[in-house]
Design an enzyme around this catalytic site. Sequence first.
Site, short mmCIF file in Angstrom:
data_model
loop_
_atom_site.label_atom_id
_atom_site.label_comp_id
_atom_site.label_asym_id
_atom_site.label_seq_id
_atom_site.Cartn_x
_atom_site.Cartn_y
_atom_site.Cartn_z
N LYS A 175 0.87 -1.18 0.00
CA LYS A 175 0.00 0.00 0.00
C LYS A 175 0.91 1.23 0.00
O LYS A 175 1.34 1.70 1.05
CB LYS A 175 -0.89 -0.02 1.25
CG LYS A 175 -2.26 0.62 1.08
CD LYS A 175 -2.26 2.02 0.51
CE LYS A 175 -2.14 3.08 1.57
NZ LYS A 175 -2.04 4.46 1.01
N GLU A 250 8.56 2.27 11.24
CA GLU A 250 9.64 3.21 10.91
C GLU A 250 9.00 4.59 10.85
O GLU A 250 8.31 4.91 9.87
CB GLU A 250 10.26 2.87 9.55
CG GLU A 250 10.99 1.55 9.51
CD GLU A 250 12.28 1.55 10.29
OE1 GLU A 250 12.81 2.63 10.59
OE2 GLU A 250 12.74 0.46 10.63
P1 NAP Z 1 1.64 8.99 6.85
O1 NAP Z 1 0.67 10.07 6.62
O2 NAP Z 1 1.74 8.40 8.20
O3 NAP Z 1 1.31 7.87 5.76
C1 NAP Z 1 2.12 6.75 5.55
C2 NAP Z 1 1.31 5.64 4.90
O4 NAP Z 1 0.30 5.19 5.83
C3 NAP Z 1 0.56 6.08 3.65
O5 NAP Z 1 0.54 5.04 2.73
C4 NAP Z 1 -0.82 6.36 4.21
O6 NAP Z 1 -1.84 6.33 3.24
C5 NAP Z 1 -0.96 5.21 5.18
N1 NAP Z 1 -2.02 5.39 6.18
C6 NAP Z 1 -2.66 6.51 6.56
N2 NAP Z 1 -3.58 6.25 7.52
C7 NAP Z 1 -3.50 4.91 7.76
C8 NAP Z 1 -4.17 4.02 8.65
N3 NAP Z 1 -5.10 4.43 9.49
N4 NAP Z 1 -3.83 2.71 8.62
C9 NAP Z 1 -2.88 2.25 7.78
N5 NAP Z 1 -2.21 3.05 6.92
C10 NAP Z 1 -2.51 4.36 6.91
O7 NAP Z 1 3.12 9.45 6.48
P2 NAP Z 1 3.60 10.26 5.20
O8 NAP Z 1 3.14 11.68 5.35
O9 NAP Z 1 3.26 9.50 3.97
O10 NAP Z 1 5.19 10.18 5.38
C11 NAP Z 1 5.93 11.08 6.12
C12 NAP Z 1 6.40 10.47 7.43
O11 NAP Z 1 7.11 9.26 7.18
C13 NAP Z 1 7.36 11.36 8.17
O12 NAP Z 1 7.03 11.42 9.52
C14 NAP Z 1 8.71 10.67 7.97
O13 NAP Z 1 9.67 10.95 8.98
C15 NAP Z 1 8.31 9.23 7.96
N6 NAP Z 1 9.32 8.40 7.32
C16 NAP Z 1 10.09 7.57 8.12
C17 NAP Z 1 11.10 6.81 7.55
C18 NAP Z 1 11.97 5.91 8.40
O14 NAP Z 1 12.76 5.16 7.84
N7 NAP Z 1 11.88 5.96 9.71
C19 NAP Z 1 11.32 6.88 6.18
C20 NAP Z 1 10.52 7.72 5.40
C21 NAP Z 1 9.52 8.48 5.99
P3 NAP Z 1 -2.29 7.74 2.57
O15 NAP Z 1 -1.17 8.13 1.68
O16 NAP Z 1 -3.52 7.41 1.85
O17 NAP Z 1 -2.53 8.71 3.69
#
Ligand code: NAP
Length: 496
Positions: A175, A250
Site C-alpha cells: 500500500k 519506521e
Molecule cells: P503517513 O501520513 O503516516 O502515511 C504513511 C502511509 O500510511 C501512507 O501510505 C498512508 O496512506 C498510510 N495510512 C494513513 N492512515 C493509515 C491508517 N489508518 N492505517 C494504515 N495506513 C494508513 O506518512 P507520510 O506523510 O506519507 O510520510 C511522512 C512520514 O514518514 C514522516 O514522519 C517521515 O519521517 C516518515 N518516514 C520515516 C522513515 C523511516 O525510515 N523511519 C522513512 C521515510 C519516511 P495515505 O497516503 O492514503 O494517507
Amino acid sequence: METLELFIDGKFVPAKSGDEREIEYPANGQIHIRAAEAGKEDAKAAIASARKEFDTGNWTKTTYAQRGEILRKVANRLIAERDEIGRMESMDTGKTYAEGKADVDDVASVFNYYADMAYADGGRVVEPSMDGISSKIVHEPVGVCALIMPWNYPLLQASWKVAPALLAGNTIIMKPSELTPSTTHYLTKILIEEGVEPGAVQLLLGSGAEVGPVLTESPDVDMVSFTGGLVTGRSIMASAAGTVKRVALELGGKNPNVIFADADMEAAIDNALTGIFLDSGQVCSAGSRLIVEESIKDEVVNELVKRAANIKMGASFDEGVETGPLISKEHREKVMAYVDRAIEQGAKVLVGGEIPEGELAEGYFYPPTILGECTRDMDCVHDESFGPVLTVETFSGDTDEEKEANALEIANDTYYGLAGAVWTSNAGRAERMARAMRHGTIWINDYHPYVAPAEWGGMKQSGNGRELGPTGLAEYQEIKHIWHNTKPAPAGWFKN
Ligand code: NAP
C-alpha cells in the site's frame, strides 16, 4: 490519461467501486496520471488472495535460492529501466530527476543485497551433543505481510520491505502513499514478470485511512510493516493489537546535527546544508536540528544562511535545479504552520519562510528556511516539520567535558531517536558522543549515507524494529525450534 490499476489475485483490476484518484505533479499541480482508488472490499479481496497463496500456493514451496534469483532479476530490471522509473518517481514526488534516478540505484542495491542473503542464513543446530537428538532452529516466513509506505521515497521505502519479505517466503500486500502510486505499481509488474507467484503480491492504491484498518485489524494478516508519521504509527499499533500481529514501525525523526568547534568547518557546513535541505527536507533522517558550539555559531550560521539562499528550486527536469517542491499544498500548509508557530514562540527567520512568487508559484515550493534564536521549550525544536526548515541551538562549557555533556543533553532531548551526526576532529569525543546519542544511526563527520547491509531504524518514538541488514530479513521470519528424537523412548515421568 493512463489509470494505474490495483493488483489483486493475480490480475490488474480497477477498484470494485470504479473510483479513481488524480495524481498531481507537485512542481505545477497538474494531473499527470490517475490511479484506481481501493476500498474496503478491494482490501478484503487482496487479503484473501494473499492468504490463499500463503496457505496453499506455490510461493512458500520455492527455496531461498530460487527467490534470491528472482530478486537478482528484479535488481537487473531496475538498473536497465532506471531512467524511466526515475522519471515516474520525479513526476509523483516532484523531486529532481537526478534524485529520482539515484533512488532507483539505491532500490536496485537493496534487491541485490537481499539476493546475496539467500545463502546466508540457514538457521542453527542446538544441542548437537545429545545422543539421538536432532535439535535445530529454522526460519520460516511470517505469513501475509501488509507493507504500508510513505510518499517521500516511495520505491526505496517499498524495497526495504518487499525484498526481505519476499526472500523470506511471505506473501505481501503493498500500500504505497495515495500521492505516489506510480513506481510501486511498476515494481508490481516487474515482480510478476520476473517470476514471483502472482498470488504472492497484491497492490492496493488509494487512501490509507480507508484500507489501512482493514489490513491492520484482519486476523488473516500476520504482520504490518509501516513507514510513515508518528500519529499514523500509533494508530496502526493500536489497531493491530486486537490480533497481536507483528508490527514493525519506521516513523519520523527530529535529528540532531552536532558541530564542535574543532570540526572540519567546510565539510561540516556543506553537509549541514545537505543534511537538512536534500529532497526539500522531506527525509525522515533530515538533520533538522543544528546544535552548534557557541563559539562558532555566527560563522556556521552566516555561511549556512548565505548558501541556503542560493539553493536553486525548480521543476524536476529543468537544468541546474537542486531541489524540488514539497509533495502537496496540504503538506506545505503544515510546514508553514510549523514556521508560524516557531515565530510566535520567539524564533527568528534568518532565511526563507516565504512562498516563492513568479514561475514557481504554481507548484508547492517552499524555500530553504533557517530559524535562529531557538530554545528547547519551542515546539519547532521537538516536532518534525518534514520540510526544509532548520532550527539552530547552541551548546557551550568551560571544559571539554562540560561541552560534550551539554551537547549530548541537547541532542538527546527529543522524543524521537532516528538519526544524528557529530562533527569533530577529536576521535575520542566522536566515539563517546556516537555511543551516548540515543538515535538508531549516528554519522561521525558525515551526514545521510546509508547502505543496504547496515540496519536502519529508530529508538524511542521513531519506531521499533530495524530495516535493512540481516535484521531487516529477520523481521519477516518466524523462528521455529524443531526437536527430533531419533531414538524414541518412554519419558518415565509417570509410573503407571
Ligand atoms: P503517513 O501520513 O503516516 O502515511 C504513511 C502511509 O500510511 C501512507 O501510505 C498512508 O496512506 C498510510 N495510512 C494513513 N492512515 C493509515 C491508517 N489508518 N492505517 C494504515 N495506513 C494508513 O506518512 P507520510 O506523510 O506519507 O510520510 C511522512 C512520514 O514518514 C514522516 O514522519 C517521515 O519521517 C516518515 N518516514 C520515516 C522513515 C523511516 O525510515 N523511519 C522513512 C521515510 C519516511 P495515505 O497516503 O492514503 O494517507
